[in-house]
Design an enzyme around this catalytic site. Sequence first.
Site, PDB file in Angstrom:
ATOM      1  N   GLU A  64     -30.069  -6.861  -7.443  1.00 28.71           N
ATOM      2  CA  GLU A  64     -29.897  -7.391  -8.802  1.00 28.71           C
ATOM      3  C   GLU A  64     -31.181  -7.974  -9.401  1.00 28.71           C
ATOM      4  OE1 GLU A  64     -26.469  -9.945  -8.474  1.00 28.71           O
ATOM      5  OE2 GLU A  64     -25.312  -8.366  -7.545  1.00 28.71           O
ATOM      6  N   GLU A  91     -20.564  -0.750  -3.894  1.00 27.64           N
ATOM      7  CA  GLU A  91     -19.625  -1.888  -3.829  1.00 27.64           C
ATOM      8  C   GLU A  91     -18.399  -1.626  -4.698  1.00 27.64           C
ATOM      9  OE1 GLU A  91     -21.572  -5.603  -4.628  1.00 27.64           O
ATOM     10  OE2 GLU A  91     -23.409  -5.037  -3.584  1.00 27.64           O
TER      11      GLU A  91
HETATM   12  O1  G3I Z   1     -16.105 -18.265   4.935  1.00 28.58           O
HETATM   13  C1  G3I Z   1     -16.685 -19.462   4.405  1.00 28.58           C
HETATM   14  C2  G3I Z   1     -15.743 -20.631   4.614  1.00 28.58           C
HETATM   15  O2  G3I Z   1     -15.611 -20.875   6.022  1.00 28.58           O
HETATM   16  C3  G3I Z   1     -16.313 -21.863   3.924  1.00 28.58           C
HETATM   17  O3  G3I Z   1     -15.384 -22.937   4.026  1.00 28.58           O
HETATM   18  C4  G3I Z   1     -16.543 -21.527   2.441  1.00 28.58           C
HETATM   19  C5  G3I Z   1     -17.119 -22.691   1.677  1.00 28.58           C
HETATM   20  O4  G3I Z   1     -18.443 -22.883   2.096  1.00 28.58           O
HETATM   21  O5  G3I Z   1     -17.481 -20.443   2.342  1.00 28.58           O
HETATM   22  C6  G3I Z   1     -16.956 -19.267   2.913  1.00 28.58           C
HETATM   23  O6  G3I Z   1     -17.921 -18.263   2.794  1.00 28.58           O
HETATM   24  C7  G3I Z   1     -18.006 -17.694   1.486  1.00 28.58           C
HETATM   25  C8  G3I Z   1     -17.902 -16.169   1.660  1.00 28.58           C
HETATM   26  O7  G3I Z   1     -18.097 -15.505   0.400  1.00 28.58           O
HETATM   27  C9  G3I Z   1     -16.588 -15.736   2.246  1.00 28.58           C
HETATM   28  O8  G3I Z   1     -15.550 -16.022   1.337  1.00 28.58           O
HETATM   29  C10 G3I Z   1     -19.357 -18.041   0.899  1.00 28.58           C
HETATM   30  O9  G3I Z   1     -19.419 -19.428   0.655  1.00 28.58           O
HETATM   31  C11 G3I Z   1     -19.538 -17.304  -0.423  1.00 28.58           C
HETATM   32  O10 G3I Z   1     -20.859 -17.514  -0.935  1.00 28.58           O
HETATM   33  C12 G3I Z   1     -19.389 -15.793  -0.153  1.00 28.58           C
HETATM   34  O11 G3I Z   1     -19.431 -15.128  -1.428  1.00 28.58           O
HETATM   35  C13 G3I Z   1     -19.853 -13.750  -1.349  1.00 28.58           C
HETATM   36  C14 G3I Z   1     -20.850 -13.564  -2.494  1.00 28.58           C
HETATM   37  O12 G3I Z   1     -21.263 -12.191  -2.580  1.00 28.58           O
HETATM   38  C15 G3I Z   1     -22.099 -14.410  -2.287  1.00 28.58           C
HETATM   39  O13 G3I Z   1     -22.711 -14.049  -1.093  1.00 28.58           O
HETATM   40  C16 G3I Z   1     -18.636 -12.839  -1.556  1.00 28.58           C
HETATM   41  O14 G3I Z   1     -17.788 -12.902  -0.424  1.00 28.58           O
HETATM   42  C17 G3I Z   1     -19.103 -11.410  -1.737  1.00 28.58           C
HETATM   43  O15 G3I Z   1     -18.006 -10.558  -2.053  1.00 28.58           O
HETATM   44  C18 G3I Z   1     -20.136 -11.326  -2.859  1.00 28.58           C
HETATM   45  O16 G3I Z   1     -20.608 -10.010  -2.874  1.00 28.58           O
HETATM   46  C19 G3I Z   1     -21.511  -9.702  -3.947  1.00 28.58           C
HETATM   47  C20 G3I Z   1     -22.604  -8.793  -3.394  1.00 28.58           C
HETATM   48  O17 G3I Z   1     -23.283  -9.420  -2.332  1.00 28.58           O
HETATM   49  C21 G3I Z   1     -23.548  -8.369  -4.509  1.00 28.58           C
HETATM   50  N1  G3I Z   1     -22.821  -7.735  -5.621  1.00 28.58           N
HETATM   51  C22 G3I Z   1     -21.738  -8.564  -6.161  1.00 28.58           C
HETATM   52  C23 G3I Z   1     -20.753  -8.948  -5.066  1.00 28.58           C
HETATM   53  C24 G3I Z   1     -19.587  -9.755  -5.620  1.00 28.58           C
HETATM   54  O18 G3I Z   1     -20.046 -10.980  -6.127  1.00 28.58           O
END
Ligand code: G3I
Length: 377
Positions: free
Chosen positions: A183, A290
């Site tokens: 991005e 994705e």
């Molecule tokens: O699993 C932990 C949990 O144990 C904890 O309590 C909680 C709070 O800290 O966090 C949880 O982890 C989160 C994880 O998703 C799983 O749900 C992370 O904080 C959170 O940042 C993470 O978000 C991911 C996001 O990217 C940022 O990395 C999303 O799952 C993921 O689907 C999303 O994917 C992005 C791609 O990388 C780039 N393109 C867009 C796409 C969607 O936003």
Amino acid sequence: MGDSPSRSFRDSSPDAGASPHQDQSAAGSLHRRAVLGSALALSACGPGAKSQTVPADLPPLKAVAPFRIGTCVQALHLDDPSFVALARRQVNQLTPEWQMKMEYIVQPDGTFRFDAPDRIAAFAQANGMGLLGHTLVWYAQAPDAFARLDERRVSFEQAYRNYILAVAGRYAGRVVGWDVVNEAVAEDGNGWRDSLWSQRLGAFEHIALAYRFAREADPHAPLLLNDYNLEYIPRKRATFLKLAERLLASGAPLTGLGAQTHVAADITPGKIAEMIRDLASLGLPIHLSELDVSITRSENRLLSREDLRNRQARVYGEAAEAMMALPERQRFALTLWGLRDQDSWLHQENASDSPAPFDEQGRPKAGAAALVRTFRA
Ligand code: G3I
């Protein structure tokens, strides 16, 4: 994999770095049309709406697709036997959904942790699945370990290089590719995003350096540039292609393009195909990286839930057709961003969304049938 020398930073407590994609809905990036307060709109998202299923003996996606089929994955999914069974049956490539990003790897004390990505890498290897590294550099994640770097001890560029060498080097020879930079293009396509990386290393230079360091870490891995809304915003797509061309002209080892393709079910037919055709004009392999098709992010409030589910299936079919229309050498992979509805980040955002090709029980939906039909055509 052997332990690579883990490099570390001083004086830092990185923030997790929230996804920038809360506003990534079609509605978020496009002008929201006047919402018609029709009864349909209320009924369209009833949580009780049953999922459309198709014969459970539908052939596995990976068995009928002439290129790799992937899904995003989190380490905790590997403790879910139904997820593991479905992934083993359907896909031959995995993308760590978040645990190969800085938000997971860079610790508050500036050291790195690899337990979860190592587990995903081991699972991929044990199951004959490719591993897509995601992602080394992202504007949305700039842990304090970098922002507060004590440059008397290590320069910012050296710390940047150290990080990329530590992560890409750890999985060298074991990935099917890397989303080196994720991005880089501005939301509206007007230039590139501003970030800690661009501020400290230069708008273009930080991107070119990332590819150079990734190649230094892994001499053979395909190195991709990944972005989203390339189907919805032609100007963004044009800027993305210009950036790719500039990287190639500069000698950066860019060897593939990723189109995330997070779309809504009411996307205008043909937009995905048009986007893929455009991206393919550079001649590089294309990763539809994705794919998910949101029901609830659809803007057309006149469409019933049933209409949207039917459109969703057609959109999955169009995505597959777009990949099938590419020359074989340009078909990198098609990755689903969530196999089952409950695995999707969109489902976390809105529990009544059902964006995936498989339902909560892992049964194929019309979207999965559309993918299979297209691959077999
Ligand atoms: O699993 C932990 C949990 O144990 C904890 O309590 C909680 C709070 O800290 O966090 C949880 O982890 C989160 C994880 O998703 C799983 O749900 C992370 O904080 C959170 O940042 C993470 O978000 C991911 C996001 O990217 C940022 O990395 C999303 O799952 C993921 O689907 C999303 O994917 C992005 C791609 O990388 C780039 N393109 C867009 C796409 C969607 O936003």
